[in-house]
Design a protein around this motif. Sequence first.
Motif, PDB file in Angstrom:
ATOM      1  N   PHE A 121       0.892  -1.224  -0.142  1.00  0.00           N
ATOM      2  CA  PHE A 121       0.024  -0.099  -0.118  1.00  0.00           C
ATOM      3  C   PHE A 121       1.041   1.237  -0.060  1.00  0.00           C
ATOM      4  CE2 PHE A 121      -3.635  -2.894   1.447  1.00  0.00           C
ATOM      5  CZ  PHE A 121      -4.672  -2.217   0.710  1.00  0.00           C
ATOM      6  N   ALA A 122       2.212   1.436   0.733  1.00  0.00           N
ATOM      7  CA  ALA A 122       3.113   2.341   0.616  1.00  0.00           C
ATOM      8  C   ALA A 122       3.395   2.687  -0.640  1.00  0.00           C
ATOM      9  CB  ALA A 122       4.031   2.159   1.841  1.00  0.00           C
ATOM     10  N   ALA A 123       3.811   1.390  -1.635  1.00  0.00           N
ATOM     11  CA  ALA A 123       4.127   1.791  -2.653  1.00  0.00           C
ATOM     12  C   ALA A 123       3.256   2.253  -3.642  1.00  0.00           C
ATOM     13  CB  ALA A 123       4.665   0.237  -3.463  1.00  0.00           C
ATOM     14  N   GLY A 124       1.852   1.929  -3.347  1.00  0.00           N
ATOM     15  CA  GLY A 124       0.572   2.354  -3.931  1.00  0.00           C
ATOM     16  C   GLY A 124       0.716   3.961  -3.864  1.00  0.00           C
ATOM     17  N   VAL A 125       0.791   4.404  -2.611  1.00  0.00           N
ATOM     18  CA  VAL A 125       0.776   5.976  -2.192  1.00  0.00           C
ATOM     19  C   VAL A 125       1.920   6.535  -2.986  1.00  0.00           C
ATOM     20  CG1 VAL A 125       1.286   7.691  -0.567  1.00  0.00           C
ATOM     21  CG2 VAL A 125       0.144   5.543   0.059  1.00  0.00           C
ATOM     22  N   ALA A 126       2.978   5.904  -3.264  1.00  0.00           N
ATOM     23  CA  ALA A 126       4.084   6.437  -4.259  1.00  0.00           C
ATOM     24  C   ALA A 126       3.651   6.613  -5.618  1.00  0.00           C
ATOM     25  CB  ALA A 126       5.315   5.555  -4.032  1.00  0.00           C
ATOM     26  N   VAL A 127       3.199   5.519  -6.085  1.00  0.00           N
ATOM     27  CA  VAL A 127       2.709   5.203  -7.409  1.00  0.00           C
ATOM     28  C   VAL A 127       1.528   6.545  -7.791  1.00  0.00           C
ATOM     29  CG1 VAL A 127       1.581   3.744  -9.420  1.00  0.00           C
ATOM     30  CG2 VAL A 127       3.389   2.922  -7.829  1.00  0.00           C
TER      31      VAL A 127
END
Length: 229
Positions: A121-127
């Motif tokens: 989910f943190a990677a989703g925030v970045a994307v």
Amino acid sequence: MDVAVAPARVTTAAAGGLVLVCALAASAAAAVPGRNERANGLGTEYGWNYPFTVWPMLACLAAAGLVIAWRRPGWARPAAVVAAIVGAQVAGFGVVAVRDWFNVNGAWSMGQHNLATVVTFAAGVAVCGAVATCVAVGVVWREPDDWRPGRPAQVGLGAVVAVGLPLELGLAFGDPDITSLGQYALTYSLPWGVALAATGWLDRTAALAARATVAGSAVLVTLAGWAWH
């Protein structure tokens, strides 16, 4: 119907909608907590790995997306400037959170399935932040008549902020290690520095929007820092 103008307006509205979707998706992803099952029957401990400042930024990103989609003449480009700066900061917070969740796991001993969830989910925030930034830049972009900036001093100021601010923050907070400097660069200095440098080419309204966004973000970060300490 003006066939030369209508498609551009439709594209701008679609871009604003996409920025709004990215802001909402990033907000939902950032809201997912880490979980630690505490020993001795003490229950479950939840934690979030984002500073308070990320939530006003996400709200600002969503508002900017709405303004872009509204197709109000003269408003879309300044709103896109705001979205580009804030979106870049949100992306930086997402990248930093990916790393920080592993640090939290070392302290908390989170379940591996939960660690994988919050990192994803943190990677989703970045994307989502990166996509919103790219879309907003597309709305802002105008082919310049001359590659030489109209305000060269602004380009120099932006370079100083982008490079010098992480070092200053690292020394001020006593953590001038490469990891902390990278965090300061991703979340603050690079978005702010690039935005200030871009005002060397932007028109007056867009440049004012960029400066106001950088100033507002800096004030928010400063107030959050005072509250934290």
